[in-house]
Design an enzyme around this catalytic site. Structure first.
Site, PDB file in Angstrom:
ATOM      1  N   LYS B 122      -0.744  -5.916  -2.169  1.00 49.76           N
ATOM      2  CA  LYS B 122       0.565  -6.387  -2.400  1.00 49.76           C
ATOM      3  C   LYS B 122       0.902  -7.657  -1.573  1.00 49.76           C
ATOM      4  O   LYS B 122       1.658  -8.460  -2.030  1.00 49.76           O
ATOM      5  CB  LYS B 122       1.444  -5.185  -1.476  1.00 49.76           C
ATOM      6  CG  LYS B 122       1.626  -3.994  -2.394  1.00 49.76           C
ATOM      7  CD  LYS B 122       2.047  -2.764  -1.591  1.00 49.76           C
ATOM      8  CE  LYS B 122       1.998  -1.727  -2.811  1.00 49.76           C
ATOM      9  NZ  LYS B 122       2.166  -0.326  -1.728  1.00 49.76           N
ATOM     10  N   GLN B 166       3.663   2.036   3.523  1.00 48.80           N
ATOM     11  CA  GLN B 166       2.785   2.673   2.915  1.00 48.80           C
ATOM     12  C   GLN B 166       2.338   4.142   2.771  1.00 48.80           C
ATOM     13  O   GLN B 166       1.932   4.596   4.025  1.00 48.80           O
ATOM     14  CB  GLN B 166       1.189   1.896   3.118  1.00 48.80           C
ATOM     15  CG  GLN B 166       0.125   2.136   2.272  1.00 48.80           C
ATOM     16  CD  GLN B 166       0.133   1.864   0.654  1.00 48.80           C
ATOM     17  OE1 GLN B 166       1.043   0.856   0.589  1.00 48.80           O
ATOM     18  NE2 GLN B 166      -0.096   2.660  -0.060  1.00 48.80           N
ATOM     19  N   ASP B 189      11.795  -0.036  -2.467  1.00 44.97           N
ATOM     20  CA  ASP B 189      11.224   0.966  -3.118  1.00 44.97           C
ATOM     21  C   ASP B 189      12.298   1.683  -4.158  1.00 44.97           C
ATOM     22  O   ASP B 189      11.820   2.440  -4.922  1.00 44.97           O
ATOM     23  CB  ASP B 189      10.356   1.922  -2.327  1.00 44.97           C
ATOM     24  CG  ASP B 189       8.881   1.764  -2.327  1.00 44.97           C
ATOM     25  OD1 ASP B 189       8.361   1.172  -3.109  1.00 44.97           O
ATOM     26  OD2 ASP B 189       8.127   2.183  -1.531  1.00 44.97           O
TER      27      ASP B 189
END
Lengths: 362, 362
Positions: B122, B166, B189
């Site tokens: 990422k 995460q 997200d």
């Protein structure tokens, strides 16, 4: 009672009337429904959006439908009465155990007679089960700030466990701002996006489920209708009925399809359903030919159609052609007397649940 | 790249693996998938949940499928590359116009090698488009309070426009508490229930759309696939792919059915679909016989199956039997190289959108 509740502009029957105008056999109603979201005039006896003609013709009647009515009638009026008695007992228990009386606050802005009637009915329903009702009436020219101030006060008031803003609000107010101001713990209407999000998500629980779809599922439960693994079709995708009804069916493991104004073959898709929930506000739109033999039908629509034989000049019919459906379905809600009485029963239920949650009382 | 991203335990391929075990032809996989939610071991080369055998047999092949492959390949890798270039240009524009550099913060707890790899990927992806990445690594025995403290700091940090925790978190932490602590304006997200609620509601707009379903719809758009009025079937109802994908299709006026583990006739229902999005994590579950000729297929699954001819001993396949599907569908995403590369591109896109919104920059 049912017609009064369901002609409430904040309730099921009216709000999605506008969104479902492309079915082939409903085009005739299009112009009639492009108007205010409420169905009944607050001054006249005749509904504003009265349909001139919405017969169930015989052209779709098949051999199986020609039989006598065989569907079980899902009696929402009787179930709602039973639920009110249960709520009344819960209220008594809550009071006796910890001295708490559930409270519902209603905010009414303006002088619409229909809104005043709905608020009065809610108040009467509250009192009949022992829920304390609080009411604020503000003039039509009240400012948004004033309304927000009252909501804020109710948010902080421990005697109030549910807050309901009577819709429609005057046009100078931002409805979304005002509804969002109701704290989620007291949003007994269950329309807050956080509630809807939790309803959509597996492993999450909404604080409240919107009253009308909750009433639909409650009817299925009380009549012992299996939902798990069944094909379900929800007709209509409004925020207050169709969409949350679909999410509720999905939570109970039905395989759900939402049929809406852009659906190309609604009849064919609906005919696959074991359970149909219709919430579009189109009189008699769902014909016998749309229904799989043995299906269970929950009809949320409350639509006025002209009827010269009635003293009022009109009568109320559902979205589903009852005469055809009751010969082919296994069970069906009548209109009126089906889903209608359930909506306010679920509002009372949400208010009591809120009070119990506030005091961690089981 | 794709396989690394899609084996990310916080991503599409793995999380709903457990929820879809009742299809008749998938029972063989049940035991294999009752295990940790992540697919790949962080130490060994072989996937933990490797399927021994998941062939597309020929028994379902019909005359039309016996033809040569004719489906257009929906090249997610190439679309994702193009999107990254567009994002890079947007980042430059934002910086030049108002001096703002979008920032993404990633919170990593523990020392899982796989999680460290995903976070590193990422970070690399961010840097490649000019997004500044922030990272916090906490030890496995960190307290929930410590994690919440960092999230709170990032919530208040104006250089950070997106926050990503995460997953999985160590078992002593309450994942829901931690995810809920991310402020909605930075929830790139898109999993916050408030975002999901807005996604479900007509007339509301979510702050962010979850990355994988957003990537699916973006592929349909970029390949000019009409959605309005089409029948769509989403296979799988996870919070992170299936459910939001269905809501997105519904927003674009498709008629949507979610097929899930309790659906009795998934093949028959899927065969009605013009658009299929499959996100269940069952290798080759969707056979040719499930597909309507001319359908468009978005395959979110990334499933490792044993392959002695591969140097790694396994290869990755989708939920859809590609060999059969590409002879009958109009278009299909390959696995890998389809949806996989889109997820991280959408994460970058959400981060840039967030920065633009923070500064009201269009």
């Amino acid at each position: 009672m049912a017609s009064m509740i369901l002609s409430d502009p904040s309730s099921a029957a009216s709000v999605h009337r506008l969104s479902f105008t492309r079915f082939s056999n409903s085009l005739v109603f299009l112009r009639r429904f492009v108007g205010p979201l409420h169905v009944f005039s607050h001054t006249a006896a005749l509904p504003r959006a009265l349909s001139l003609h919405a017969p169930c013709s015989s052209r779709f009647i098949t051999a199986s439908m020609a039989a006598e009515p065989s569907a079980k009638v899902i009696d929402g009026k009787s179930v709602a009465k039973q639920i009110r008695e249960e709520i009344s007992a819960e209220v008594t228990k809550l009071k006796e155990a910890i001295g708490v009386v559930p409270g519902l606050a209603v905010v009414l802005v303006g002088d619409r007679k229909d809104s005043a009637t709905y608020v009065r009915n809610k108040k009467i329903a509250c009192e009949s089960v022992g829920i304390k009702s609080f009411e604020v009436n503000l003039p039509n020219d009240a400012s948004e700030q004033e309304v927000l101030k009252y909501i804020s006060d109710f948010n902080g008031e421990p005697l109030v466990h549910g807050i309901l803003v009577q819709l429609p609000l005057p046009s100078h107010m931002n409805e979304q701002n005002i509804l969002n101001a109701v704290m989620i713990e007291k949003d007994v209407d269950g329309f807050h996006p956080l509630n809807i999000g939790r309803l959509a998500m597996r492993g999450r629980e909404p604080m409240f489920v919107p009253c009308t779809p909750k009433g639909c599922i409650e009817l299925l439960h009380r009549y012992g209708v299996d939902i798990k693994g069944k094909r379900a079709v929800v007709i209509g995708r409004s925020n207050i009925v169709g969409m949350p009804a679909a999410l509720l069916l999905q939570r109970e493991d039905a395989t759900v399809t939402i049929v809406h104004s852009r659906t190309k073959n609604p009849e064919e898709i609906t005919r696959q359903a074991d359970i149909i929930i219709s919430a579009v506000g189109q009189p008699n739109m769902v014909r016998g030919s749309w229904i799989k033999p043995g299906a269970v039908i929950i009809d949320v629509g409350i639509n006025p159609v002209e009827d010269a034989s009635s003293p009022r000049g009109y009568r109320l019919v559902g979205d589903v052609c009852y005469d055809e459906a009751c010969k082919i379905a296994a069970a069906i809600t009548p209109v009126p007397g089906g889903v209608g009485p359930m909506t306010i029963a679920m509002l009372l239920s949400n208010t009591v649940s809120s009070a119990k949650r506030a005091y961690n009382f089981n």
